[in-house]
Design an enzyme around this catalytic site. Sequence first.
Site, PDB file in Angstrom:
ATOM      1  N   LYS A   1       0.132   4.210  -0.337  1.00 43.88           N
ATOM      2  CA  LYS A   1      -0.552   5.402   0.211  1.00 43.88           C
ATOM      3  C   LYS A   1      -0.300   6.598  -0.726  1.00 43.88           C
ATOM      4  CE  LYS A   1      -0.402   3.326   4.709  1.00 43.88           C
ATOM      5  NZ  LYS A   1      -0.425   3.464   6.146  1.00 43.88           N
TER       6      LYS A   1
ATOM      7  N   ASN B   1       0.861  -1.182   0.000  1.00 41.59           N
ATOM      8  CA  ASN B   1       0.000   0.000   0.000  1.00 41.59           C
ATOM      9  C   ASN B   1       0.899   1.234   0.000  1.00 41.59           C
ATOM     10  OD1 ASN B   1      -1.834   2.021   0.496  1.00 41.59           O
ATOM     11  ND2 ASN B   1      -2.417   1.300   2.545  1.00 41.59           N
TER      12      ASN B   1
ATOM     13  N   HIS C   1      -9.681   0.996   4.636  1.00 45.30           N
ATOM     14  CA  HIS C   1      -8.449   1.252   5.395  1.00 45.30           C
ATOM     15  C   HIS C   1      -8.770   2.242   6.517  1.00 45.30           C
ATOM     16  CE1 HIS C   1      -4.442   2.590   6.427  1.00 45.30           C
ATOM     17  NE2 HIS C   1      -3.989   1.494   5.850  1.00 45.30           N
TER      18      HIS C   1
HETATM   19  P1  PGA Z   1       2.562   0.320   7.677  1.00 48.57           P
HETATM   20  O1  PGA Z   1       1.124   0.522   7.001  1.00 48.57           O
HETATM   21  O2  PGA Z   1       3.120  -0.972   7.147  1.00 48.57           O
HETATM   22  O3  PGA Z   1       3.350   1.517   7.250  1.00 48.57           O
HETATM   23  O4  PGA Z   1       2.337   0.278   9.163  1.00 48.57           O
HETATM   24  C1  PGA Z   1       0.260  -0.560   6.786  1.00 48.57           C
HETATM   25  C2  PGA Z   1      -1.028  -0.058   6.192  1.00 48.57           C
HETATM   26  O5  PGA Z   1      -1.508   1.010   6.592  1.00 48.57           O
HETATM   27  O6  PGA Z   1      -1.606  -0.703   5.295  1.00 48.57           O
END
Ligand code: PGA
Length: 253
Positions: A11, A9, A98
């Site tokens: 983001k 992901n 999410h």
């Molecule tokens: P992270 O995020 O691995 O940076 O903790 C996971 C997510 O939000 O899908």
Amino acid sequence: MRKKIVAGNWKMNLTFEEGQQLTSEIVQMYKDEAIQEVIVVLNPPFPHLYPVKKLVGDTPGVAVGAQNCSDKESGAFTGEVSTKILASFGVSYVILGHSERREYFKEDNTLLAAKVNQVLAHGLTPIFCCGESLEIREAGTHEETVKAQLTASLFHLSPEEFSKVVIAYEPIWAIGTGKTATADQAQEMHAALRGHLASKYGQAVAAQTSILYGGSANPGNAKELFGKPDVDGGLIGGASLKSRDFIEIVKSF
Ligand code: PGA
């Protein structure tokens, strides 16, 4: 056997060039290192989807997913992206629910149920996220809270529809914080969620459902997490932005 899946992901990160480079590296490593039996899903921001899909092509085992979609089919919804559009150029997964979407964009269970319907209607696979806050974890009501999220947004589906869904358990207190749930905490929750799925859809469907863990997963802790019987992969945020780290996680089964 249920599928092993590691989804990255991204983001709201990476420029066009950076996204292209990351994709090329991941695809190359996936092929060169002869990775098998683990599906990799790259989930970049919307503008990257088409070029990322072009780079991935038909590489077996590598898929492209969106981070969100509209709950509507098509029409006058400025700024929205439908699953019909996504499906038309080979996007095959959509992350839904999410915790960042739930919190910052006020997405509730009812809206998420409508998005799940759209994703399934166009033959894509939802990666449905659920998880509890630190407050809820400390109050000890995490199991019932997360089960309720699944009930509210997924349990209207028929068993056949539900069998296409992937679940991602992401404790909010572990996302981007560097504080991973222990492998035992993840296993406990995944087993409880699988039991909840079995109570609605029966053992066979529950046993076939991939349940991913998300929240500060990295190359150092993935092996232990993925070693647990009910952890079928990961939804990876920060560590999915570095090709070597991401591939090491993929190779942690
Ligand atoms: P992270 O995020 O691995 O940076 O903790 C996971 C997510 O939000 O899908």
